[in-house]
Design a protein around this motif. Structure first.
Motif, short mmCIF file in Angstrom:
data_model
loop_
_atom_site.label_atom_id
_atom_site.label_comp_id
_atom_site.label_asym_id
_atom_site.label_seq_id
_atom_site.Cartn_x
_atom_site.Cartn_y
_atom_site.Cartn_z
N SER A 115 0.73 -1.22 -0.18
CA SER A 115 -0.03 0.09 0.09
C SER A 115 0.85 1.18 0.09
O SER A 115 0.49 2.17 -0.42
CB SER A 115 -0.95 0.05 1.14
N ALA A 118 2.11 1.76 -3.30
CA ALA A 118 1.34 2.18 -4.51
C ALA A 118 0.92 3.58 -4.24
O ALA A 118 0.76 4.51 -5.28
CB ALA A 118 -0.04 1.28 -4.08
N LYS A 119 0.78 4.01 -2.80
CA LYS A 119 0.63 5.54 -2.53
C LYS A 119 1.90 6.43 -3.03
O LYS A 119 1.67 7.39 -3.76
CB LYS A 119 0.66 5.62 -1.02
N SER A 124 -3.52 2.92 -7.41
CA SER A 124 -4.04 1.80 -6.54
C SER A 124 -3.22 0.60 -6.16
O SER A 124 -2.41 0.41 -6.93
CB SER A 124 -5.57 1.26 -6.96
N ASP A 126 -4.39 -2.52 -6.59
CA ASP A 126 -4.30 -3.18 -7.49
C ASP A 126 -3.59 -2.96 -8.93
O ASP A 126 -2.93 -3.80 -9.69
CB ASP A 126 -5.86 -3.29 -7.99
N GLU A 127 -3.43 -1.58 -9.12
CA GLU A 127 -2.66 -1.18 -10.21
C GLU A 127 -1.23 -1.55 -9.85
O GLU A 127 -0.26 -2.03 -10.78
CB GLU A 127 -2.92 0.58 -10.49
#
Length: 236
Positions: A115, A118-119, A124, A126-127
């Motif tokens: 996470s 991703a951030k 996201s 998922d991406e």
């Protein structure tokens, strides 16, 4: 004593060690696109086997099977690299992930989570997982490359010409850094690498051990490779 291998014909060597070539080829094929043919990998592996027979030096301490395995794998890797089918966007995204992991871990002093990465990338989770999936094939040999920082052919440390003292010292220092980096990976990533490279399980078998999907194993492997690359950036 005259090297027994020198008394064997090429045909005898191929017959004796063909199972080793096929096993290594199947193991690597599991991480390649469907467009790559097993027969091509086996053919490249056979070339590596014959090269191993001509260059093997028992005085170096490694068994022929160990040395041949390294040469076979290296020959297959070289064959795949010659036809680089990876889009530039995939290489670019792999670098982005590596840099994001490096920045997060420099700030926090701990392992970067999915996470957080991703951030950092502004996408996201998922991406992010899709990026890992896309980078999987392009990073197939990242672990082998990190074991081989000077980009010489796999197994060249067993070659007949001894490396110079500085080269030897540098390699020993790198292997120590790599070992420490692997030991400091998150437990699941470390386990996936051990099962894949040491136990030579395929992705499906590792998924059964961990109780996760084959796709998830791919993501974990890819993230482990990128995390190691970020932590060993000074060696690249």
């Amino acid at each position: 004593m005259y090297n027994q291998l020198q008394l064997q014909t090429s045909e005898e060597l191929i017959e004796q060690y063909a199972p080793l070539v096929k096993r290594i080829a199947h193991h690597l094929l599991a991480r390649l696109p469907s467009t790559v043919l097993l027969d091509d990998l086996i053919q490249a592996g056979m070339i590596g086997l014959l090269e191993a027979a001509s260059k093997y030096d028992a005085s170096k301490g490694a068994s022929f099977e160990t040395y041949a395995g390294i040469r076979i794998r290296g020959s297959i890797i070289d064959e795949v690299r010659r036809g680089d089918w990876t889009p530039r966007s995939v290489h670019r995204n792999s670098r982005r992930v590596t840099e994001a992991i490096q920045q997060i871990e420099a700030r926090t002093g701990r392992d970067a989570s999915d996470s957080e990465v991703a951030k950092e990338l502004g996408i996201s989770v998922d991406e992010y997982h899709n990026l890992l999936k896309d980078s999987l094939d392009s990073r197939l040999f990242s672990f082998e490359e990190m074991l081989n920082p000077e980009h010489e052919g796999p197994g060249e440390s067993f070659a007949n010409d001894d490396p110079g003292p500085n080269k030897h010292i540098e390699r020993e220092a790198f292997l120590k850094a790599l070992s420490e980096a692997i030991n400091n990976l998150p437990e699941r990533e470390k386990l996936v690498l051990a099962l894949y490279y040491d136990e030579e399980l395929n992705l499906k078998e590792i998924g059964q051990v961990l109780g996760v999907s084959e796709s998830r194993v791919s993501q974990i492997h890819s993230q482990a490779a990128l995390r190691l690359r970020s932590r060993l950036s000074e060696w690249q």
